[in-house]
Scaffold this active site. Structure first.
Site, PDB file in Angstrom:
ATOM      1  N   HIS A  73      38.075  37.317  41.014  1.00 16.50           N
ATOM      2  CA  HIS A  73      38.539  38.334  41.947  1.00 16.50           C
ATOM      3  C   HIS A  73      37.316  38.694  42.784  1.00 16.50           C
ATOM      4  O   HIS A  73      36.179  38.538  42.322  1.00 16.50           O
ATOM      5  CB  HIS A  73      39.034  39.577  41.205  1.00 16.50           C
TER       6      HIS A  73
ATOM      7  N   ASP B 291      34.973  40.742  40.923  1.00 11.33           N
ATOM      8  CA  ASP B 291      34.279  40.080  39.805  1.00 11.33           C
ATOM      9  C   ASP B 291      32.942  39.546  40.322  1.00 11.33           C
ATOM     10  O   ASP B 291      31.967  39.468  39.592  1.00 11.33           O
ATOM     11  CB  ASP B 291      35.078  38.884  39.259  1.00 11.33           C
TER      12      ASP B 291
HETATM   13  C1  GLO Z   1      48.960  38.159  36.962  1.00  9.27           C
HETATM   14  C2  GLO Z   1      48.305  37.019  37.582  1.00  9.27           C
HETATM   15  C3  GLO Z   1      46.808  37.209  37.707  1.00  9.27           C
HETATM   16  C4  GLO Z   1      46.251  36.301  38.754  1.00  9.27           C
HETATM   17  C5  GLO Z   1      44.816  36.581  39.049  1.00  9.27           C
HETATM   18  C6  GLO Z   1      44.279  35.699  40.153  1.00  9.27           C
HETATM   19  O1  GLO Z   1      50.104  38.126  36.611  1.00  9.27           O
HETATM   20  O2  GLO Z   1      48.586  35.856  36.874  1.00  9.27           O
HETATM   21  O3  GLO Z   1      46.185  36.982  36.473  1.00  9.27           O
HETATM   22  O4  GLO Z   1      46.394  34.990  38.348  1.00  9.27           O
HETATM   23  O5  GLO Z   1      44.682  37.907  39.395  1.00  9.27           O
HETATM   24  O6  GLO Z   1      44.757  36.102  41.357  1.00  9.27           O
END
Ligand code: GLO
Ligand code: MG
Length: 365
Positions: A69, A72
């Site tokens: 993210h 992150d």
């Molecule tokens: C939630 C999502 C989340 C995304 C992550 C990347 O349901 O799966 O984990 O994959 O935030 O954008």
């Protein structure tokens, strides 16, 4: 005659698949996959495990791709100047280089800020939509500064709790407009849409890969708009994850995957890959392997969560077990008797085909 048909079938369905080239799969996950175990109904069950310590675990665990993210990469990015953001990004880039890791994507985290409570790009508030666009541009800057070619849009809060609260037609137009603004902002970045039908919203816009692919084709640069398919999200939409992947692959639009599992229609469980439906997992691996997915450097991403009951610090067994299961299933796909399969399909003996698959998965002759 049967043999001739089998040969033709082999030519049609399998000879183009790079089965013999044997894709060397590369794996990725995001730092959120080594978690504290929080859920809305109880205390966190594991201690905080800092990101820096997580990055050191990737290679030893067999992973070389990191999914991020934006925050992150740059915590508190809202409070920092563009220069400070780039400086922090540069330190992360150096760290990744030192650890031999590749940044796979950066995703704008558009679900925690107060401005995104009722949606980001589809919020009814113009000021909040502008916030979402500005934040997305920052994510693109971070991705580019990391030498990362993609931004993932998990459209967490783009949807509604009650139908009457938003104009869905305008919402879809706004999503397309945002995608075009992103493509325009950076001429190289790719946008990978991760569809999900619900949670945290009740009814999400872009619930399936079909919606994502439609947006891609409608955009100003369809080649740079692709999809990321998560197993659990497909299952929550009542769809078969391997068919969803096949659909994206048929359009050359599968950029990445979030393999995991899901036990029926409930909250998003992010279970270990194959943990609920081994045959479903086999079929996802089969579809990916037959299409040569991974051959162009695509990662096998795992979006799995450790079980809530699991104690420890830096709990990672869910990641290594899911990775191992994927590789075991690759072996199962490669050792599957295609000639016999062709004969059963030719004879339309699907009873035999199903039983043969089940025995193959169980290691029985
Ligand atoms: C939630 C999502 C989340 C995304 C992550 C990347 O349901 O799966 O984990 O994959 O935030 O954008
Ligand atoms: Mg995901």
């Amino acid at each position: 005659m049967v043999n001739q048909v089998v040969e033709i079938f082999w030519e049609m369905c399998c000879s183009e698949a790079p089965m013999s080239q044997q894709t060397q799969y590369r794996f990725s996950f995001g730092p959120w996959n080594i978690s504290e175990g929080a859920d809305p109904f109880g205390p966190e069950v594991r201690a905080v495990f800092p990101h820096e310590e997580k990055f050191a675990l990737y290679r030893p665990l067999g992973f070389e791709g990191v999914q991020f993210h934006d925050d992150d990469v740059v915590p508190d990015l809202e409070t920092l100047s563009p220069d400070q953001v780039l400086k922090k990004t540069a330190t992360v880039k150096t760290m990744l280089g030192n650890q031999g890791l590749t940044p796979e994507f950066v995703a704008p985290r558009l679900w925690f800020p107060a401005q995104t409570v009722d949606g980001a790009y589809t919020s009814n508030s113009a000021a909040d939509r502008q916030y979402a666009l500005d934040r997305t541009r920052k994510s693109i800057d971070i991705a580019r500064a990391l030498d990362c070619k993609a931004v993932v849009l998990w459209l967490a809060r783009e949807g509604s709790y009650i139908r009457e609260s938003k104009n869905a037609r305008i919402a879809y137009q706004r999503l397309l407009e945002t995608i075009n603004q992103m493509l325009d902002y950076d001429k190289e970045i790719e946008i990978w849409i991760e569809p999900k039908p619900n949670e945290p919203t009740d009814q999400a816009y872009v619930p399936t890969i079909g919606h994502a692919v439609a947006l891609a084709y409608a955009s100003n640069d369809p080649k740079r708009v692709k999809g990321l398919i998560e197993t659990a999200h497909a299952l929550l939409a009542g769809l078969d994850a391997s068919d969803e992947m096949a659909f994206a692959l048929a359009h050359d639009k599968l950029a990445s995957v979030h393999l995991n599992d899901q036990n029926g229609l409930k909250y998003d469980q992010d279970k270990n890959f194959g943990g609920a439906n081994l045959r479903g997992a086999f079929n996802q691996v089969r579809v990916l392997e037959e299409a040569g997915f991974g051959g162009k450097g695509e990662f096998i991403g795992l979006d799995v969560k450790a079980m809530r009951t699991q104690q420890g610090r830096g709990v990672t067994a869910h990641l290594t077990n899911s990775r191992s299961l994927f590789l075991y299933l690759v072996e199962k796909v490669r050792s599957w008797d295609r000639i016999a399969e062709g004969q059963m399909i030719e004879a339309r003996d699907y009873e035999a085909l199903e039983f043969a698959i089940l025995k193959h998965l169980m290691g029985l002759k």
